[in-house]
Design a protein around this motif. Structure first.
Motif, PDB file in Angstrom:
ATOM      1  N   GLU A   1      -2.620  11.736  11.790  1.00  0.00           N
ATOM      2  CA  GLU A   1      -2.759  10.289  11.572  1.00  0.00           C
ATOM      3  C   GLU A   1      -1.922   9.507  12.573  1.00  0.00           C
ATOM      4  O   GLU A   1      -2.371   8.512  13.130  1.00  0.00           O
TER       5      GLU A   1
ATOM      6  N   GLN B   1       1.564   4.335   7.534  1.00  0.00           N
ATOM      7  CA  GLN B   1       1.117   5.350   6.566  1.00  0.00           C
ATOM      8  C   GLN B   1       1.444   4.908   5.147  1.00  0.00           C
ATOM      9  O   GLN B   1       0.875   5.418   4.193  1.00  0.00           O
TER      10      GLN B   1
ATOM     11  N   LYS C   1      -1.059  19.685   4.753  1.00  0.00           N
ATOM     12  CA  LYS C   1      -0.444  18.446   4.266  1.00  0.00           C
ATOM     13  C   LYS C   1       1.050  18.658   4.047  1.00  0.00           C
ATOM     14  O   LYS C   1       1.869  17.835   4.451  1.00  0.00           O
TER      15      LYS C   1
ATOM     16  N   SER D   1      -0.294  14.336   8.454  1.00  0.00           N
ATOM     17  CA  SER D   1       0.404  13.097   8.817  1.00  0.00           C
ATOM     18  C   SER D   1       0.533  12.973  10.324  1.00  0.00           C
ATOM     19  O   SER D   1       0.374  11.886  10.883  1.00  0.00           O
TER      20      SER D   1
ATOM     21  N   ARG E   1       7.494   5.711   8.067  1.00  0.00           N
ATOM     22  CA  ARG E   1       6.094   5.718   7.622  1.00  0.00           C
ATOM     23  C   ARG E   1       5.575   4.292   7.410  1.00  0.00           C
ATOM     24  O   ARG E   1       4.391   4.028   7.580  1.00  0.00           O
TER      25      ARG E   1
ATOM     26  N   GLU F   1       3.147  18.585   7.086  1.00  0.00           N
ATOM     27  CA  GLU F   1       3.027  17.296   7.789  1.00  0.00           C
ATOM     28  C   GLU F   1       2.019  17.314   8.938  1.00  0.00           C
ATOM     29  O   GLU F   1       2.022  16.428   9.776  1.00  0.00           O
TER      30      GLU F   1
END
Lengths: 271, 258
Positions: B132, A55, B123, B129, A50, B126
């Motif tokens: 993103e 992130q 969330k 994520s 990450r 994941e």
């Protein structure tokens, strides 16, 4: 450019609340290789991915992707750079409300304006490479765990990233799936000229496909080298991990005061 | 004593940080530039999930509330021989207060909780994520369509609630209790003012829509990604948005009609 490592981490310090995860950690990921990052559970391997993906941000130190500090990038620059990265999450993280086809098509639809026939051809090509072309109309809930991970891998490949990060790809898989995933990671890396970072604690599978291995424990790198070099290591910590010994430098017991003290206190309370 | 202060200080700081995150989210969603041309299908889907699927509960509730209003109102008015005023009583109660407020409360329970749970689970698994990491902003792809769908739907649902409620009042007042039909409609038309009553009710509804949907999407986005965290976030959405609606209703009523 081609000799420069794709990821270079130097003097990285990162903590969650009061707990230090990494202290002055440095490592480099050379281009075109499959690099494994191994270590016991809970030492921050996923956190490291990450940090590379931007992130999370490092408290100190530099995490550089293609020579550019990820921690200093603006939000828009970070999103731009992430198009060159892919990450396969432990759970697969497929979108449960769309078919496998639409899942794989999503990054292409978001970032390109390809006409539908070309997009379809590309998606089927990606699915073919992971052996799931026949499953393109299924929903994620209809796939087994291993197939879901392969579908997620096809989605990660959609934008032809330069770097793919695999977060615990082998966890909870049967031996056949495990072999398929290991083969895919190695072959895709070589065929597509990518770089792969595999975070895992499955020693056997990782050693079979990695070019280079970093072993992390106690907030730092405790061993590194080619798989054979690590197998031959004389470090007790490295040996404990590689051989799966229950006790050693990484203790079996969670830190606690001496057991005798607890027992004495119990005896005192009763008396 | 010191521990008490430290605990309260920490809690206050946490609340302030949460408010900051909520503000940033709203700012990014509103000013982030919603890609309507590109994402209209996402918005359409959410309009269905958030709006169309809420129609049943809104219609049934509106009908019963209108019927109860007429029944209670009639019993009081008839003692003074003023049962002809039943129409305006039902219409004004609904347009000014009950329509926007009850719709917002029902919306928080029906759609708000589902938005929070859905986003929270995305969330926890994941999915946010992974968006993103695919260089897709979850605020634009996941949050914005849900937010705008809520903001668009709730005022329309409130209007629907009002209309059905007035019909419910008609059924009980006119069809059952025998109030004169002409009086019911004509006195209502004369008493209801477009701007004072209807427009103010719609404004209330828009404000509630913004607040309830904001709380719902934020609580999901900010949820601790565990089963317990998502469950807590869903509860908080219903509790916080209900309280916010009731408190804001007082403030808005004081400004509009005070």
């Amino acid at each position: 450019m081609s000799n420069e490592p794709i990821v270079a981490i130097s003097n990285l310090t990162f903590r969650r609340g009061e707990r230090v995860i990494f202290r002055d950690l440095s490592l480099t990921i050379p281009r075109g290789k499959v690099v494994a990052i191994m270590g016991p559970s809970g030492i921050g391997k996923t956190t490291l991915l990450r940090l590379i993906g931007g992130q999370l941000r490092a408290e100190r130190g530099v995490v550089a992707f293609n020579g550019e500090d990820v921690g200093q990038m603006s939000r828009s620059r970070l999103f731009e750079v992430r198009k060159q990265m892919g990450m396969l999450f432990q759970s697969g993280a497929l979108f449960t409300d769309m078919t496998i086809f639409d899942n794989v098509a999503l990054p292409l639809r978001e970032h390109t304006n390809l006409p539908e026939p070309l997009l379809r051809a590309l998606v089927l090509m990606k699915l073919e490479s992971v052996g799931l072309r026949g499953a393109c109309e299924l929903m994620p809930a209809e796939l087994s765990g291993g197939m879901a991970r392969r579908a997620a891998l096809a989605r990660t490949l959609a934008l032809d990233p330069a770097l793919i990060m695999y977060d615990e790809p082998f966890t909870g898989q049967d031996p056949i799936t495990l072999g398929v995933l290991a083969k895919l990671i190695r072959e895709l890396n070589d065929a597509l000229g990518m770089t792969s970072i595999v975070v895992s604690h499955d020693v056997h599978e990782v050693m079979a496909i990695a070019d280079y291995v970093y072993l992390i424990a106690d907030q730092q790198i405790i061993g590194e080298g080619q798989p054979q070099a690590l197998r031959d290591s004389t470090s007790p910590l490295v040996n404990q991990f590689m051989l799966g010994q229950p006790d050693g430098p990484v203790p079996f017991h969670y830190p606690a005061r001496p057991f005798a003290e607890d027992l004495a206190q119990l005896g005192g309370a009763r008396g | 004593m010191v521990e008490f202060l430290a605990r309260n200080g920490r809690a206050t700081l946490n609340h302030l940080a949460e408010a900051g995150r909520a503000g940033t989210l709203l700012f990014r969603v509103i000013l982030g530039g919603y890609r309507l041309r590109r994402d209209w299908s996402l918005l359409l889907k959410q309009l269905y999930m958030v709006g169309v699927l809420s129609v049943a509960i809104i219609v049934v509730s509106g009908l019963f509330i209108g019927m109860v209003l007429a029944l209670q109102g009639y019993n009081v008015l008839v003692d003074y021989g003023a049962e002809e005023s039943l129409g305006p009583l039902v219409a004004l109660s609904l347009l000014r207060e009950l329509g926007p407020v009850v719709t917002a409360l029902l919306f928080a329970g029906r759609a708000g909780s589902s938005l929070t749970a859905e986003i929270g689970l995305m969330k926890a698994t994941e999915q946010l994520s992974s968006l993103e990491m695919m260089a897709v902003d979850p605020l634009k792809r996941v949050i914005a369509p849900r937010f705008w769908a809520g903001v668009i739907c709730m005022p329309l649902l409130a209007l629907m609630f009002n209309a059905v409620g007035i019909l419910g009042g008609f059924l009980v007042g006119v069809e059952w209790l025998g109030v004169d039909q002409g009086s019911y409609w004509s006195i209502m038309q004369a008493a209801v003012d477009w701007q004072d009553d209807l427009l103010n009710g719609v404004i209330k509804s828009v404000v509630f829509a913004l607040v309830v949907t904001w709380i719902a999407v934020f609580k999901g986005f900010d949820a601790v990604p565990t089963a317990e965290g998502v469950s807590r976030a869903t509860t908080e959405t219903v509790v916080h948005s209900s309280l916010a609606v009731l408190a804001l209703d007082f403030v808005l009523t004081a400004v509009m009609f005070g």
